[in-house]
Design an enzyme around this catalytic site. Structure first.
Site, PDB file in Angstrom:
ATOM      1  N   ASP A  86       0.826  -1.207   0.000  1.00  0.00           N
ATOM      2  CA  ASP A  86       0.000   0.000   0.000  1.00  0.00           C
ATOM      3  C   ASP A  86       0.860   1.256   0.000  1.00  0.00           C
ATOM      4  OD1 ASP A  86      -2.385  -1.437   0.083  1.00  0.00           O
ATOM      5  OD2 ASP A  86      -2.324  -1.587   2.267  1.00  0.00           O
ATOM      6  N   TYR A 158       7.231 -10.123   6.474  1.00  0.00           N
ATOM      7  CA  TYR A 158       7.086  -8.691   6.724  1.00  0.00           C
ATOM      8  C   TYR A 158       7.702  -8.346   8.073  1.00  0.00           C
ATOM      9  CZ  TYR A 158       3.707  -7.974   2.912  1.00  0.00           C
ATOM     10  OH  TYR A 158       3.092  -7.876   1.677  1.00  0.00           O
TER      11      TYR A 158
END
Length: 346
Positions: A86, A158
């Site tokens: 994003d 992540y």
């Protein structure tokens, strides 16, 4: 056409048509061989991007990378990323695949042998550095034409960085972490991680708009640890200890050293102008795949456990609720980093 098919249907095609068909197939094969597929690893600072995927008007990672490749090869290319990120999310290593047909610039239309991966990396980085320099190619590998960056990925990792401390965040950390003014209870956060690791229905940690068919995901790893705050520079005490270990005269150093802060101290100004370090915590999440905003929603809940707003039992309750309305607000994008995409390379 197989030889047995030719024997069964000897009059199906005239000899001239057979020769034309064979020649066309050879040309197609030659074209396929000349068009190379590259697996490309990239890192980027996500602050000034409206996400990774191509958009019509906004600046994106794929858009910038496609433009750099266009300048390199002289024609448009399509880029397929392994993972979407994003706006504001960073990447230590995202991976994409790109098909490139090398056309001669001196003789338009002439197809040349593919570039070596090292040439691709250096050339594309040259053009990327001329476009704000917030994307860089870190590795390039030639792969078969059917090798897909998204579907061949075996695992994604992540990292999420939280900086805890009441002082304002250093400008060097701007948009690189989530600043949490409160102190965080690391042990409680680690206990909450153990509740979430493994295979679960993560509907409560799935943002609206998620297109995944199933909310079930398996977190192979989910934990939080404290690490040195970065960018890391040695304190007065550490520099003194380092010199002592090297055999230097200990009498050349102050007999008393204080924790470095932004305030003026009585230690003759040694700490004047030195900012207090924040405590840095890194959440690691590993899985084959994630739901939309799953990591940021998980970190949002984890932070609330650290501050005492939620308990570990609350995390269990939210997980079992199977509705995103039960979750706490998700963590901001600025602290999230796509760290690694794992492959079994050919």
């Amino acid at each position: 056409m197989l030889m047995c098919d030719k024997l069964k249907h000897p009059l199906e095609e005239s000899p001239s048509l057979e020769r034309l068909s064979k020649a066309a197939r050879i040309e197609d094969e030659e074209e396929e061989e000349e068009e190379a597929r590259y697996l490309v690893a990239i890192e980027y600072i996500g602050t000034r991007f409206s996400g990774s995927q191509q958009q019509a008007k906004d600046r994106t990672v794929v858009g910038v990378l496609q433009e750099a490749f266009r300048k390199f090869v002289g024609q448009p290319v399509k880029i397929f990323c392994s993972s979407r990120t994003d706006a504001g999310v960073h990447a230590l290593s995202n991976v994409c695949h790109i098909d490139v047909e090398r056309i001669s610039k001196r003789k338009p239309g002439e197809v040349l042998p593919p570039h070596e991966p090292g040439v691709v990396q250096r050339a594309v980085n040259h053009f990327l550095q001329r476009n704000d320099g917030d994307v860089m190619v870190t590795d390039v590998r030639s792969v078969p034409s059917n090798y897909h960056a998204r579907y061949k990925a075996r695992e994604r990792t992540y990292f999420y960085r939280l900086l805890s401390g009441s002082d304002p965040l250093s400008i060097l950390e701007k948009d690189r972490a989530w600043h949490v003014p409160e102190e965080l209870d690391l042990l409680s956060m680690q206990e909450a991680c153990r509740v979430l690791v493994g295979s679960h229905d993560f509907t409560s940690f799935r943002a609206a708009g998620c297109q995944a068919k199933s909310p079930v995901r398996c977190l192979d790893e989910f934990n939080v640890i404290e690490v040195p705050s970065t960018p890391y520079f040695p304190s007065i005490m550490e520099r003194a200890e380092s010199k002592l270990n090297n055999g230097d005269d200990p009498l050349t150093y102050p007999s008393q050293t204080k924790t470095e802060t932004a305030s003026v101290t009585t230690n003759f100004g040694e700490t004047f102008g030195i900012g207090r370090r924040h405590r840095c915590y890194v959440v690691t999440a590993c899985a084959r795949g994630f739901l939309y905003h799953q990591v940021r929603l998980l970190v949002g809940a984890l932070k609330c456990v650290g501050t005492g707003e939620l308990t570990v039992s609350d995390i269990e309750r939210i997980l079992e609720a199977k509705t995103v309305s039960a979750a706490k607000p998700m963590a901001p994008a600025s602290g999230l980093y796509l760290a690694r995409v794992k492959y079994e390379l050919p």
